[in-house]
Design a protein around this motif. Structure first.
Motif, PDB file in Angstrom:
ATOM      1  N   ILE A  88      83.024  57.513  25.028  1.00  0.00           N
ATOM      2  CA  ILE A  88      84.121  56.573  24.790  1.00  0.00           C
ATOM      3  C   ILE A  88      83.618  55.136  24.718  1.00  0.00           C
ATOM      4  N   GLY A  89      82.299  54.986  24.782  1.00  0.00           N
ATOM      5  CA  GLY A  89      81.725  53.661  24.527  1.00  0.00           C
ATOM      6  C   GLY A  89      81.562  52.786  25.754  1.00  0.00           C
ATOM      7  N   TYR A  90      81.663  53.379  26.933  1.00  0.00           N
ATOM      8  CA  TYR A  90      81.412  52.611  28.154  1.00  0.00           C
ATOM      9  C   TYR A  90      79.917  52.697  28.456  1.00  0.00           C
ATOM     10  N   LYS A  91      79.177  51.667  28.005  1.00  0.00           N
ATOM     11  CA  LYS A  91      77.714  51.704  28.136  1.00  0.00           C
ATOM     12  C   LYS A  91      77.271  51.412  29.557  1.00  0.00           C
ATOM     13  N   GLU A  92      77.922  50.406  30.168  1.00  0.00           N
ATOM     14  CA  GLU A  92      77.574  50.112  31.562  1.00  0.00           C
ATOM     15  C   GLU A  92      78.814  49.671  32.323  1.00  0.00           C
ATOM     16  N   MET A  93      78.658  49.614  33.647  1.00  0.00           N
ATOM     17  CA  MET A  93      79.819  49.270  34.475  1.00  0.00           C
ATOM     18  C   MET A  93      80.135  47.785  34.370  1.00  0.00           C
ATOM     19  N   THR A  94      81.400  47.485  34.407  1.00  0.00           N
ATOM     20  CA  THR A  94      81.806  46.084  34.521  1.00  0.00           C
ATOM     21  C   THR A  94      81.572  45.680  35.989  1.00  0.00           C
ATOM     22  N   PRO A  95      81.553  44.384  36.298  1.00  0.00           N
ATOM     23  CA  PRO A  95      81.277  43.975  37.687  1.00  0.00           C
ATOM     24  C   PRO A  95      82.204  44.628  38.731  1.00  0.00           C
ATOM     25  N   ILE A  96      83.481  44.700  38.432  1.00  0.00           N
ATOM     26  CA  ILE A  96      84.382  45.285  39.443  1.00  0.00           C
ATOM     27  C   ILE A  96      84.072  46.772  39.629  1.00  0.00           C
ATOM     28  N   GLN A  97      83.692  47.446  38.536  1.00  0.00           N
ATOM     29  CA  GLN A  97      83.334  48.865  38.646  1.00  0.00           C
ATOM     30  C   GLN A  97      82.041  49.033  39.441  1.00  0.00           C
ATOM     31  N   ALA A  98      81.044  48.194  39.137  1.00  0.00           N
ATOM     32  CA  ALA A  98      79.754  48.302  39.820  1.00  0.00           C
ATOM     33  C   ALA A  98      79.893  48.037  41.320  1.00  0.00           C
ATOM     34  N   GLN A  99      80.782  47.127  41.662  1.00  0.00           N
ATOM     35  CA  GLN A  99      80.915  46.788  43.081  1.00  0.00           C
ATOM     36  C   GLN A  99      81.822  47.731  43.855  1.00  0.00           C
ATOM     37  N   SER A 100      82.834  48.274  43.169  1.00  0.00           N
ATOM     38  CA  SER A 100      83.790  49.084  43.939  1.00  0.00           C
ATOM     39  C   SER A 100      83.500  50.587  43.885  1.00  0.00           C
ATOM     40  N   LEU A 101      82.964  51.072  42.756  1.00  0.00           N
ATOM     41  CA  LEU A 101      82.838  52.529  42.606  1.00  0.00           C
ATOM     42  C   LEU A 101      81.979  53.206  43.680  1.00  0.00           C
ATOM     43  N   PRO A 102      80.852  52.612  44.110  1.00  0.00           N
ATOM     44  CA  PRO A 102      80.088  53.289  45.165  1.00  0.00           C
ATOM     45  C   PRO A 102      80.937  53.557  46.412  1.00  0.00           C
ATOM     46  N   PHE A 103      81.791  52.623  46.778  1.00  0.00           N
ATOM     47  CA  PHE A 103      82.633  52.809  47.969  1.00  0.00           C
ATOM     48  C   PHE A 103      83.782  53.769  47.689  1.00  0.00           C
ATOM     49  N   ILE A 104      84.358  53.641  46.484  1.00  0.00           N
ATOM     50  CA  ILE A 104      85.459  54.538  46.130  1.00  0.00           C
ATOM     51  C   ILE A 104      84.973  55.989  46.157  1.00  0.00           C
ATOM     52  N   LEU A 105      83.781  56.237  45.596  1.00  0.00           N
ATOM     53  CA  LEU A 105      83.257  57.600  45.548  1.00  0.00           C
ATOM     54  C   LEU A 105      82.899  58.109  46.941  1.00  0.00           C
ATOM     55  N   GLU A 106      82.566  57.190  47.833  1.00  0.00           N
ATOM     56  CA  GLU A 106      82.282  57.564  49.227  1.00  0.00           C
ATOM     57  C   GLU A 106      83.552  57.955  49.978  1.00  0.00           C
ATOM     58  N   GLY A 107      84.690  57.630  49.397  1.00  0.00           N
ATOM     59  CA  GLY A 107      85.960  57.953  50.051  1.00  0.00           C
ATOM     60  C   GLY A 107      86.542  56.814  50.869  1.00  0.00           C
ATOM     61  N   ARG A 108      85.927  55.647  50.764  1.00  0.00           N
ATOM     62  CA  ARG A 108      86.419  54.501  51.543  1.00  0.00           C
ATOM     63  C   ARG A 108      87.696  53.909  50.942  1.00  0.00           C
ATOM     64  N   ASP A 109      88.517  53.303  51.788  1.00  0.00           N
ATOM     65  CA  ASP A 109      89.620  52.488  51.296  1.00  0.00           C
ATOM     66  C   ASP A 109      89.021  51.216  50.722  1.00  0.00           C
ATOM     67  N   VAL A 110      89.586  50.764  49.614  1.00  0.00           N
ATOM     68  CA  VAL A 110      89.051  49.572  48.958  1.00  0.00           C
ATOM     69  C   VAL A 110      90.189  48.637  48.581  1.00  0.00           C
ATOM     70  N   ILE A 111      89.997  47.368  48.847  1.00  0.00           N
ATOM     71  CA  ILE A 111      90.920  46.358  48.312  1.00  0.00           C
ATOM     72  C   ILE A 111      90.081  45.501  47.372  1.00  0.00           C
ATOM     73  N   ALA A 112      90.526  45.388  46.127  1.00  0.00           N
ATOM     74  CA  ALA A 112      89.688  44.719  45.144  1.00  0.00           C
ATOM     75  C   ALA A 112      90.464  43.687  44.338  1.00  0.00           C
ATOM     76  N   GLN A 113      89.824  42.600  44.128  1.00  0.00           N
ATOM     77  CA  GLN A 113      90.420  41.530  43.339  1.00  0.00           C
ATOM     78  C   GLN A 113      89.566  41.298  42.107  1.00  0.00           C
ATOM     79  N   ALA A 114      90.200  41.298  40.962  1.00  0.00           N
ATOM     80  CA  ALA A 114      89.468  40.997  39.736  1.00  0.00           C
ATOM     81  C   ALA A 114      90.475  40.569  38.689  1.00  0.00           C
ATOM     82  N   LYS A 115      89.968  39.838  37.725  1.00  0.00           N
ATOM     83  CA  LYS A 115      90.862  39.318  36.685  1.00  0.00           C
ATOM     84  C   LYS A 115      91.394  40.425  35.784  1.00  0.00           C
ATOM     85  N   THR A 116      92.410  40.110  35.024  1.00  0.00           N
ATOM     86  CA  THR A 116      92.933  41.026  34.024  1.00  0.00           C
ATOM     87  C   THR A 116      91.836  41.309  33.000  1.00  0.00           C
TER      88      THR A 116
END
Ligand code: ADP
Ligand code: MG
Length: 456
Positions: free
Chosen positions: A22-50
């Motif tokens: 689908i053309g997602y070559k690499e993670m955007t900053p919010i994905q790179a920072q949050s996904l490791p924790f999300i996949l670990e099962g942690r609760d995450v509160i994240a702020q990022a622009k539209t």
């Protein structure tokens, strides 16, 4: 391997393959920072622009955790409007292409209830919807969240703005205690931090736009004759074009006069001071907070309790009585990492006192450097409709939103903040659509009832 490669994550081969498809070559900053924790099962509160890719951030997490063979609702995603829920569902379907038979269902107000029952009867893995309609299904027991493992609040700040906090709380009561909760928001307000503290456990806090850097406020001072103050104020507004501004003055008489003069100059302004009745005060504060009036002229006391997330400018029409008041006033701008502007006008007799304000970062300038702009106007983005029904009439934000987007056929994007009080509710509608919205609400019903409705 790059840190932003999706392959650094413990994702299935199929998921990785689909992401590249689908053309997602690499993670955007919010994905790179949050996904490791999300996949670990942690609760995450994240702020990022539209537009920063928040949907895929939680979407990949949701799909990673999903047990497709277990045909139960395992994830609930709450969104502020039907349009946003549709967008989320669409992105999820694209992300889920690699896995067969993932059922994603949207349940939103403004759509008929009956067909939703049919869809629910067929079952789903993931439910995306607006708080009001989800709550309705939960109460009617047409939706069960017994097996839910993950809750996502998308655009949580907007949901709170639209008056959904009560519905969200009620929905939460139907969810299992043990679950992973992800909260996404474009801004961090006290309300957002409160809701996170209440519903999340040990949440990992992710910010891609830093709000921790000290508020950056540019402070400018102009020494002007009293007779030049109003024109200087107008020049400040026309030169710096703030989206919204509070002008502080020391007396009630001044506040009223400034607001009137601004109005005569095609600058939409409202005054607030101690002599207003409670309802008048409320009307003013609501209109300023929901972007139905760009300029608020206020005394210190009157501005108390005003909760504005993004205030672009503060003007001190007079030098404040103390530096403490000064700091308090200008601290209202530049919240959430935005740049703020603070202007202070100094009368000739205040020049000595103004010396106390001098330091390296404050700019003392000549008001003549401000250009005079011909034809400048400040008009609001929204206009407020008042509905003579509130909490006591069991009117909820979802009902109003439903009446506007459902029968009235208005798009959710034209509707701004919704505030519900005991006996009244306020809804901000895009200026260009307000007459249409007024007409349709007047002739229609909210929650099966007719209410008086007028334009503020
Ligand atoms: P947000 O919810 O943060 O406003 P979206 O999730 O709607 O943003 O994403 C914005 C756009 O970016 C969408 O079109 C989405 O498909 C795209 N997008 C998301 N993640 C990526 C990525 N890793 N690479 C390329 N495009 C992406
Ligand atoms: Mg989004």
């Amino acid at each position: 391997m790059n840190k932003t490669d999706f392959s650094t994550l413990a994702l299935s081969k199929e998921m990785l393959h689909n992401l590249s498809e689908i053309g997602y070559k690499e993670m955007t900053p919010i994905q790179a920072q949050s996904l490791p924790f999300i996949l670990e099962g942690r609760d995450v509160i994240a702020q990022a622009k539209t537009g920063s890719g928040k949907t895929a951030a939680f979407g990949i997490g949701v799909l990673h955790k999903l047990q497709v063979k277990k045909f139960r609702v395992q994830t609930l995603i709450l969104c502020p409007t039907r349009e946003l829920a549709d967008q989320v569902a669409k992105e999820l379907r694209m992300l889920a292409r690699f896995a067969h038979n993932v059922k994603i269902l949207t349940l939103c107000g403004g759509s008929a209830f009956g067909p939703q029952l049919g869809s629910l009867h067929h079952g789903a893995h993931i439910v995306v919807g607006t708080p009001g309609r989800i709550l309705k299904h939960l109460k009617k027991e047409t939706l069960s969240l017994e097996d839910m493992q993950m809750l996502v609040l998308d655009e949580a700040d907007r949901m709170l703005d639209m008056g959904f906090s009560e519905e969200i709380n009620e929905v939460l009561a139907f969810t299992p205690k043990d679950k992973q909760t992800l909260l996404f928001s474009a801004t961090y307000t006290d309300e957002i931090m409160d809701i996170s503290a209440k519903i999340q456990k040990d949440a990992m806090n992710i910010k891609t736009i830093s709000t921790e850097i000290a508020n950056s406020i540019t402070e400018r001072f102009y020494e002007v004759q009293n007779s030049q103050k109003i024109s200087t104020l107008i020049n400040i507004l026309s030169n710096f074009k703030p989206e919204n501004v509070i002008v502080f003055a020391n007396t009630k008489a001044e506040v009223v006069e400034i607001a009137q003069t601004l109005q005569k100059n095609k600058i939409d302004a409202l005054a607030i001071h101690g002599d207003l009745e409670q309802y008048e005060r409320n009307d003013v504060l609501v209109q300023f907070a929901n972007k139905s009036c760009p300029v608020l002229v206020a005394t210190d006391v009157a501005a108390r309790g005003l909760d504005i997330k993004e205030l672009s400018m503060v003007v001190n029409y007079d030098l404040p009585h103390s530096q403490e008041i000064y700091t308090h006033r200008i601290g209202r701008t530049a919240r959430a990492g935005e740049e703020g502007l603070a202007f202070t006008l100094i009368s000739p007799y205040e020049v000595d006192k103004a010396d106390e304000y001098k330091n390296e970062t404050r700019l003392f300038e000549d008001a003549k450097e401000l250009k005079e702009m011909v034809g400048f106007e400040m008009k609001p983005a929204y206009v407020t409709l008042v509905i003579e029904g509130g909490k006591k009439d069991k009117v909820r934000a979802g009902d109003i939103l439903g009446a506007l987007t459902g029968e009235a056929g208005l798009e959710g994007s034209f509707i701004g903040k919704i505030d519900i009080y005991d006996k009244q509710s306020y809804v901000a509608v895009a200026s260009s659509k307000v007459d249409e919205a007024h007409e349709k609400l007047k002739n229609g019903k909210i929650k099966g009832k007719k209410f008086s409705i007028w334009i503020l």
